[in-house]
Design a protein around this motif. Structure first.
Motif, PDB file in Angstrom:
ATOM      1  N   LEU A  45      29.417  40.857  32.595  1.00 11.98           N
ATOM      2  CA  LEU A  45      30.100  41.986  31.966  1.00 11.98           C
ATOM      3  C   LEU A  45      30.013  43.239  32.826  1.00 11.98           C
ATOM      4  CD1 LEU A  45      29.059  41.544  28.218  1.00 11.98           C
ATOM      5  CD2 LEU A  45      31.210  40.900  29.308  1.00 11.98           C
ATOM      6  N   ALA A  46      28.859  43.437  33.476  1.00  8.16           N
ATOM      7  CA  ALA A  46      28.718  44.592  34.368  1.00  8.16           C
ATOM      8  C   ALA A  46      29.735  44.509  35.505  1.00  8.16           C
ATOM      9  CB  ALA A  46      27.298  44.654  34.929  1.00  8.16           C
ATOM     10  N   GLY A  47      29.940  43.307  36.037  1.00  8.77           N
ATOM     11  CA  GLY A  47      30.926  43.131  37.096  1.00  8.77           C
ATOM     12  C   GLY A  47      32.342  43.386  36.614  1.00  8.77           C
ATOM     13  N   LEU A  48      32.679  42.857  35.436  1.00 11.09           N
ATOM     14  CA  LEU A  48      34.029  43.008  34.902  1.00 11.09           C
ATOM     15  C   LEU A  48      34.345  44.463  34.555  1.00 11.09           C
ATOM     16  CD1 LEU A  48      34.230  39.829  32.637  1.00 11.09           C
ATOM     17  CD2 LEU A  48      35.789  40.374  34.515  1.00 11.09           C
ATOM     18  N   PHE A  49      33.442  45.103  33.794  1.00  9.80           N
ATOM     19  CA  PHE A  49      33.701  46.487  33.409  1.00  9.80           C
ATOM     20  C   PHE A  49      33.573  47.435  34.598  1.00  9.80           C
ATOM     21  CE2 PHE A  49      32.382  44.880  29.083  1.00  9.80           C
ATOM     22  CZ  PHE A  49      33.668  44.924  28.559  1.00  9.80           C
ATOM     23  N   GLY A  50      32.688  47.099  35.538  1.00 10.58           N
ATOM     24  CA  GLY A  50      32.600  47.890  36.759  1.00 10.58           C
ATOM     25  C   GLY A  50      33.883  47.814  37.559  1.00 10.58           C
ATOM     26  N   LEU A  51      34.480  46.629  37.598  1.00 10.33           N
ATOM     27  CA  LEU A  51      35.751  46.446  38.303  1.00 10.33           C
ATOM     28  C   LEU A  51      36.855  47.259  37.635  1.00 10.33           C
ATOM     29  CD1 LEU A  51      37.040  44.845  40.655  1.00 10.33           C
ATOM     30  CD2 LEU A  51      37.565  43.033  39.010  1.00 10.33           C
ATOM     31  N   SER A  52      36.862  47.265  36.297  1.00  8.93           N
ATOM     32  CA  SER A  52      37.857  48.044  35.576  1.00  8.93           C
ATOM     33  C   SER A  52      37.674  49.538  35.844  1.00  8.93           C
ATOM     34  CB  SER A  52      37.747  47.768  34.073  1.00  8.93           C
ATOM     35  OG  SER A  52      38.703  48.522  33.350  1.00  8.93           O
ATOM     36  N   GLU A  92      35.927  33.278  32.595  1.00  4.09           N
ATOM     37  CA  GLU A  92      36.168  34.650  33.038  1.00  4.09           C
ATOM     38  C   GLU A  92      35.914  34.857  34.527  1.00  4.09           C
ATOM     39  OE1 GLU A  92      37.957  35.877  31.022  1.00  4.09           O
ATOM     40  OE2 GLU A  92      37.338  34.503  29.460  1.00  4.09           O
ATOM     41  N   THR A  93      35.523  33.809  35.221  1.00  2.23           N
ATOM     42  CA  THR A  93      35.516  33.891  36.686  1.00  2.23           C
ATOM     43  C   THR A  93      36.949  33.911  37.216  1.00  2.23           C
ATOM     44  OG1 THR A  93      35.309  31.470  36.836  1.00  2.23           O
ATOM     45  CG2 THR A  93      33.275  32.766  36.939  1.00  2.23           C
ATOM     46  N   SER A  94      37.922  33.869  36.301  1.00  2.00           N
ATOM     47  CA  SER A  94      39.327  33.972  36.705  1.00  2.00           C
ATOM     48  C   SER A  94      39.585  35.272  37.465  1.00  2.00           C
ATOM     49  CB  SER A  94      40.246  33.917  35.476  1.00  2.00           C
ATOM     50  OG  SER A  94      39.984  34.993  34.594  1.00  2.00           O
ATOM     51  N   THR A  95      38.805  36.327  37.153  1.00  2.00           N
ATOM     52  CA  THR A  95      38.956  37.593  37.864  1.00  2.00           C
ATOM     53  C   THR A  95      38.642  37.429  39.341  1.00  2.00           C
ATOM     54  OG1 THR A  95      38.319  38.760  35.836  1.00  2.00           O
ATOM     55  CG2 THR A  95      38.286  40.017  37.873  1.00  2.00           C
ATOM     56  N   VAL A  96      37.625  36.633  39.652  1.00  2.00           N
ATOM     57  CA  VAL A  96      37.267  36.366  41.047  1.00  2.00           C
ATOM     58  C   VAL A  96      38.383  35.590  41.735  1.00  2.00           C
ATOM     59  CG1 VAL A  96      35.574  35.280  42.579  1.00  2.00           C
ATOM     60  CG2 VAL A  96      34.815  36.391  40.464  1.00  2.00           C
ATOM     61  N   PHE A  97      38.872  34.547  41.053  1.00  2.00           N
ATOM     62  CA  PHE A  97      39.970  33.755  41.623  1.00  2.00           C
ATOM     63  C   PHE A  97      41.216  34.624  41.818  1.00  2.00           C
ATOM     64  CE2 PHE A  97      37.596  30.130  39.638  1.00  2.00           C
ATOM     65  CZ  PHE A  97      37.361  29.432  40.817  1.00  2.00           C
ATOM     66  N   ILE A 117      30.175  39.156  39.062  1.00  3.34           N
ATOM     67  CA  ILE A 117      30.803  38.310  38.048  1.00  3.34           C
ATOM     68  C   ILE A 117      30.452  36.840  38.288  1.00  3.34           C
ATOM     69  CG2 ILE A 117      33.015  37.486  37.146  1.00  3.34           C
ATOM     70  CD1 ILE A 117      34.160  40.277  37.926  1.00  3.34           C
ATOM     71  N   ALA A 118      30.608  36.399  39.531  1.00  5.87           N
ATOM     72  CA  ALA A 118      30.305  35.010  39.860  1.00  5.87           C
ATOM     73  C   ALA A 118      28.832  34.702  39.631  1.00  5.87           C
ATOM     74  CB  ALA A 118      30.694  34.732  41.314  1.00  5.87           C
ATOM     75  N   LEU A 119      27.943  35.634  40.026  1.00 12.77           N
ATOM     76  CA  LEU A 119      26.508  35.421  39.833  1.00 12.77           C
ATOM     77  C   LEU A 119      26.173  35.303  38.357  1.00 12.77           C
ATOM     78  CD1 LEU A 119      23.614  35.317  40.933  1.00 12.77           C
ATOM     79  CD2 LEU A 119      23.583  37.823  40.859  1.00 12.77           C
TER      80      LEU A 119
END
Length: 297
Positions: free
Chosen positions: A138-145, A257-262, A286-288
């Motif tokens: 979640l930190a990776g996803l919201f950080g990316l946003s 939700e690793t779809s963001t990485v892909f 996110i991947a980690l």
């Protein structure tokens, strides 16, 4: 195939197959987004893809798989309503906010809500290590946003309502993930549920477009989007639903939700978009997080 899938439910083999299916769903979901990028508005894309799904799924549902038993039709009816609400919210979100800002919010809130609903409905529990993995993801996803929000220069006046809609869309992701998992577990043949899922949830937007007089002759791009989008949707939604039948609903939701990485990799390799060190760091987070959730149980 059906007998083999049923035989591995709840086994180590089933867990491994569910892992591969969830990751496949993530990749196909990212590919689905790249396919739509920059071509048509969200509503047109939805109508075209649903039309493709309807044409492809109708013969499968009506003639190739057993019909759903009467006792699960209430599940199918609820499924149609839930997915319609989700598609409307998704279209409103993408119409009002920059895709790179709202997409990570949708994908971040979705699995978080799903973990809680799966715990309530299916009695699933996460270990402390897995919750740490959820926090990383979640930190990776919201950080990316947040990073993309700082960079975006268009439609900033509608970003606040767009972010609110993104959270609501994420909630609906959790609702449909849990509902669909319940449905695919309630029927003996999982492919019956999948075929009727795609068939029944594809009627709404084409019928609305027809009723409003918005239906128009498709061009070559629309036909290509409808066919490719339909097959990719089959793979993406079908894979994650099979994963929730074979193993944990919450873990499948997280891994998807690793779809963001892909998506970032596709954007870099295919669309020639710049990624940059900060985005790489956030995507690695996110991947980690997904890896910790998978192996922390």
């Amino acid at each position: 195939m059906t007998d083999w899938l049923i035989s591995i439910e709840g086994t180590e083999t089933g867990h491994n197959v569910a892992l591969m299916l969830a990751l496949m769903a993530a990749f196909l979901h990212a590919l689905f987004g790249a396919l739509q990028k920059g071509r048509y508005d969200p509503w047109t894309s939805r109508v075209v893809i649903d039309a493709g799904l309807l044409v492809i799924s109708a013969p499968i549902a009506l003639f190739l798989v057993p019909w759903p038993p009467l006792e699960i039709w209430w599940i199918l009816a609820g499924m149609v309503v839930i997915h319609f609400v989700y598609k409307v919210l998704q279209g409103m979100t993408y119409q009002r906010g920059a895709y790179t800002v709202v997409y990570p919010v949708v994908r971040g809130t979705g699995p978080l809500f799903t973990v809680f609903t799966a715990g309530i409905i299916f009695g699933e529990t996460f270990t402390g290590t897995q919750w740490f993995g959820v926090a990383l993801l979640l930190a990776g996803l919201f950080g990316l946003s947040a990073y993309n929000l700082a960079k975006v220069t268009v439609a900033r006046d509608t970003l606040v309502p767009a972010l609110g809609l993104a959270v609501a869309t994420g909630l609906m992701v959790a609702v449909y993930t849990t509902w669909d998992a319940y449905g695919i577990r309630a029927v003996e043949n999982p492919f019956t549920f999948l075929a009727w899922f795609f068939f029944l949830t594809a009627f709404d937007f084409p019928l609305i477009a027809l009723a409003r007089g918005k239906w128009r002759r498709p061009d070559a791009g629309m036909i290509r989007l409808g066919v490719l989008g339909a097959f990719i949707a089959f793979g993406s939604f079908g894979s994650v639903m099979l994963a929730t039948r074979l193993d944990s609903v919450g873990e499948a939701a997280i891994l998807r939700e690793t779809s963001t990485v892909f998506a970032a990799l596709i954007g870099w390799l295919w669309l020639k978009e710049a990624v940059g060190p900060r985005r790489i760091a956030l995507m690695s987070l996110i991947a980690l997080g997904a890896v910790v959730v998978e192996f922390g149980g």
